[in-house]
Design a protein around this motif. Structure first.
Motif, PDB file in Angstrom:
ATOM      1  N   GLU A  22     -61.663  73.758  14.162  1.00 39.71           N
ATOM      2  CA  GLU A  22     -62.545  72.969  13.303  1.00 39.71           C
ATOM      3  C   GLU A  22     -64.012  73.076  13.686  1.00 39.71           C
ATOM      4  N   LEU A  23     -64.345  73.962  14.605  1.00 38.76           N
ATOM      5  CA  LEU A  23     -65.733  74.075  15.054  1.00 38.76           C
ATOM      6  C   LEU A  23     -66.586  74.696  13.946  1.00 38.76           C
ATOM      7  N   PRO A  24     -67.637  73.992  13.499  1.00 40.28           N
ATOM      8  CA  PRO A  24     -68.479  74.557  12.428  1.00 40.28           C
ATOM      9  C   PRO A  24     -69.278  75.755  12.936  1.00 40.28           C
ATOM     10  N   GLU A  25     -69.774  76.572  12.020  1.00 37.04           N
ATOM     11  CA  GLU A  25     -70.544  77.756  12.400  1.00 37.04           C
ATOM     12  C   GLU A  25     -71.921  77.389  12.925  1.00 37.04           C
ATOM     13  N   GLN A  26     -72.438  76.260  12.482  1.00 31.83           N
ATOM     14  CA  GLN A  26     -73.748  75.785  12.925  1.00 31.83           C
ATOM     15  C   GLN A  26     -73.702  74.270  13.083  1.00 31.83           C
ATOM     16  N   GLY A  27     -74.654  73.728  13.813  1.00 29.10           N
ATOM     17  CA  GLY A  27     -74.723  72.282  13.931  1.00 29.10           C
ATOM     18  C   GLY A  27     -74.965  71.645  12.579  1.00 29.10           C
ATOM     19  N   LEU A  28     -74.252  70.588  12.280  1.00 24.76           N
ATOM     20  CA  LEU A  28     -74.295  70.011  10.935  1.00 24.76           C
ATOM     21  C   LEU A  28     -75.612  69.320  10.622  1.00 24.76           C
ATOM     22  N   GLY A  29     -76.371  68.934  11.648  1.00 27.78           N
ATOM     23  CA  GLY A  29     -77.668  68.318  11.394  1.00 27.78           C
ATOM     24  C   GLY A  29     -78.668  69.258  10.756  1.00 27.78           C
ATOM     25  N   LEU A  30     -78.439  70.559  10.925  1.00 28.81           N
ATOM     26  CA  LEU A  30     -79.350  71.550  10.356  1.00 28.81           C
ATOM     27  C   LEU A  30     -79.394  71.479   8.832  1.00 28.81           C
ATOM     28  N   LYS A  31     -78.333  70.946   8.225  1.00 33.13           N
ATOM     29  CA  LYS A  31     -78.250  70.924   6.761  1.00 33.13           C
ATOM     30  C   LYS A  31     -79.384  70.137   6.114  1.00 33.13           C
ATOM     31  N   LEU A  32     -79.851  69.073   6.775  1.00 29.14           N
ATOM     32  CA  LEU A  32     -80.943  68.290   6.192  1.00 29.14           C
ATOM     33  C   LEU A  32     -82.217  69.118   6.092  1.00 29.14           C
ATOM     34  N   PHE A  33     -82.490  69.924   7.103  1.00 28.40           N
ATOM     35  CA  PHE A  33     -83.684  70.760   7.107  1.00 28.40           C
ATOM     36  C   PHE A  33     -83.544  71.910   6.103  1.00 28.40           C
ATOM     37  N   GLN A  34     -82.354  72.441   5.973  1.00 27.88           N
ATOM     38  CA  GLN A  34     -82.122  73.502   4.991  1.00 27.88           C
ATOM     39  C   GLN A  34     -82.302  72.972   3.578  1.00 27.88           C
ATOM     40  N   VAL A  58     -83.965  64.440  -1.436  1.00 30.15           N
ATOM     41  CA  VAL A  58     -83.753  65.893  -1.434  1.00 30.15           C
ATOM     42  C   VAL A  58     -83.213  66.376  -0.100  1.00 30.15           C
ATOM     43  N   PHE A  59     -83.439  65.627   0.976  1.00 31.06           N
ATOM     44  CA  PHE A  59     -82.969  66.033   2.298  1.00 31.06           C
ATOM     45  C   PHE A  59     -81.457  65.895   2.445  1.00 31.06           C
ATOM     46  N   THR A  60     -80.848  64.978   1.694  1.00 27.93           N
ATOM     47  CA  THR A  60     -79.462  64.588   1.954  1.00 27.93           C
ATOM     48  C   THR A  60     -78.486  64.982   0.855  1.00 27.93           C
ATOM     49  N   LYS A  61     -78.920  65.735  -0.129  1.00 27.57           N
ATOM     50  CA  LYS A  61     -78.069  66.086  -1.259  1.00 27.57           C
ATOM     51  C   LYS A  61     -76.803  66.822  -0.810  1.00 27.57           C
ATOM     52  N   GLY A  62     -75.661  66.315  -1.268  1.00 28.73           N
ATOM     53  CA  GLY A  62     -74.406  67.005  -1.084  1.00 28.73           C
ATOM     54  C   GLY A  62     -73.864  67.035   0.335  1.00 28.73           C
ATOM     55  N   LEU A  63     -74.346  66.174   1.215  1.00 29.27           N
ATOM     56  CA  LEU A  63     -73.941  66.263   2.619  1.00 29.27           C
ATOM     57  C   LEU A  63     -72.696  65.452   2.965  1.00 29.27           C
ATOM     58  N   GLY A  64     -72.310  64.506   2.124  1.00 30.74           N
ATOM     59  CA  GLY A  64     -71.120  63.729   2.440  1.00 30.74           C
ATOM     60  C   GLY A  64     -71.306  62.899   3.701  1.00 30.74           C
ATOM     61  N   THR A  65     -70.331  62.953   4.601  1.00 29.89           N
ATOM     62  CA  THR A  65     -70.376  62.209   5.859  1.00 29.89           C
ATOM     63  C   THR A  65     -70.483  63.170   7.033  1.00 29.89           C
ATOM     64  N   LEU A  66     -71.428  62.896   7.933  1.00 33.23           N
ATOM     65  CA  LEU A  66     -71.645  63.749   9.100  1.00 33.23           C
ATOM     66  C   LEU A  66     -71.703  62.909  10.369  1.00 33.23           C
ATOM     67  N   PRO A  67     -71.231  63.456  11.488  1.00 28.59           N
ATOM     68  CA  PRO A  67     -71.445  62.796  12.774  1.00 28.59           C
ATOM     69  C   PRO A  67     -72.831  63.157  13.303  1.00 28.59           C
ATOM     70  N   LEU A  68     -73.569  62.154  13.777  1.00 32.68           N
ATOM     71  CA  LEU A  68     -74.907  62.383  14.324  1.00 32.68           C
ATOM     72  C   LEU A  68     -75.147  61.430  15.488  1.00 32.68           C
ATOM     73  N   PRO A  69     -76.000  61.814  16.440  1.00 35.83           N
ATOM     74  CA  PRO A  69     -76.296  60.924  17.562  1.00 35.83           C
ATOM     75  C   PRO A  69     -77.403  59.924  17.229  1.00 35.83           C
ATOM     76  N   ALA A  71     -84.306  70.635   2.664  1.00 35.91           N
ATOM     77  CA  ALA A  71     -85.752  70.463   2.452  1.00 35.91           C
ATOM     78  C   ALA A  71     -86.413  71.800   2.160  1.00 35.91           C
ATOM     79  N   VAL A  72     -86.070  72.816   2.941  1.00 34.00           N
ATOM     80  CA  VAL A  72     -86.664  74.144   2.719  1.00 34.00           C
ATOM     81  C   VAL A  72     -86.247  74.691   1.355  1.00 34.00           C
ATOM     82  N   ASN A  73     -85.018  74.511   0.982  1.00 31.91           N
ATOM     83  CA  ASN A  73     -84.557  74.991  -0.330  1.00 31.91           C
ATOM     84  C   ASN A  73     -85.301  74.286  -1.454  1.00 31.91           C
TER      85      ASN A  73
END
Length: 267
Positions: free
Chosen positions: A245-257, A146-157, A259-261
């Protein structure tokens, strides 16, 4: 409607509580930090939360391999409460050292409902040294996570010295794949899973960067989504901005969103 309550376990060498707390807040949850000792003294506190997180760091100095001591303390002092937490349909997330703790405890991959019998481990990187840079992570559509649904490919450290998913049991690895428990993989510039360094920073089998249990509610991975909460966290944010190409928010936040959803949808 009240915000989902998330438990973040602190203490004994873990050190990502500030950014992890902020990630859950930005996603719309109400996180609370509790020291491991306080949790072990009163494990019934788990009942107050809809999700919990094992965070990154170097718990107990990574003595006897990373996450091992932390996992043993949790397993032997609050296994019954943790099993009830899982049975109640709640969420568990582990990042980096937290992922190491979860595999050493047996929470992942959690095949056949077996959450306290370790079957895989995270061992020393093939390169033999600690690595700290950004990689591309592909989140698998076939995973129930449920944390990773629909995220495709993301850059992360990544920031780890023991991140290689490993098992000697080929049948187990095949079962993990068949059940969709591979939630995330290290990929190259063309988004293809790779064993090549540095795109795969540790040599993890099948390029596995993160695992989910078959229910999709228990998830852990080595990369740090909580370290990419703002666009400017990315090392090339200035070039992204110039290119528009700068996103509106950091892309790592999507996993937490995600989960909350999910928690909100279950109410």
């Amino acid at each position: 409607m009240s915000k989902p309550k998330v438990l973040i376990i602190t203490g004994y060498g873990v050190n990502c509580e500030a950014e992890s707390t902020h990630a859950w807040k930005l996603a719309g949850a109400e996180p609370q930090q509790i020291h491991l000792n306080d949790l072990l003294d009163h494990p019934d506190q788990l009942e107050n939360f809809q999700a919990m997180m094992f965070i990154g760091g170097f718990s107990y100095g990574d003595h006897m391999t990373s996450g091992h001591v932390f996992a043993l303390r949790v397993k032997h002092h609050m296994q019954a409460q943790l099993q009830k937490f899982i049975d109640d349909g709640k969420l568990i997330m582990g990042i980096c050292n937290g992922f190491q703790v979860m595999t050493k405890m047996g929470l992942l991959p959690g095949l056949d409902g077996n959450y306290f019998e370790p079957t895989v481990s995270l061992m020393q990187n093939d390169c033999g040294t600690f690595q700290n840079f950004w990689v591309n992570i592909r989140f698998e559509d076939a995973s129930p996570c449920v944390f990773t649904k629909g995220l495709g490919t993301l850059p992360l450290p990544i920031r780890h010295g023991e991140g290689k998913i490993f098992t000697l049991d080929n049948e187990l690895l095949e079962k993990i794949e068949a059940k969709g428990c591979v939630a995330a993989r290290y990929v190259d510039a063309d988004h293809r899973p790779t064993q090549e360094f540095p795109a795969n920073p540790n040599g993890s089998l099948n390029a596995i960067a993160g695992l989910s249990d078959p229910t999709g509610r228990i998830f852990g991975m080595m990369p740090h989504p909580e370290a990419y909460l703002f666009p400017e966290n990315h090392p090339n944010w200035d070039k992204q901005k110039l290119r528009g190409e700068l996103p509106e928010q950091g892309l790592g936040l999507k996993l937490f969103q995600n989960a909350v959803n999910f928690i909100t949808s279950q109410r």
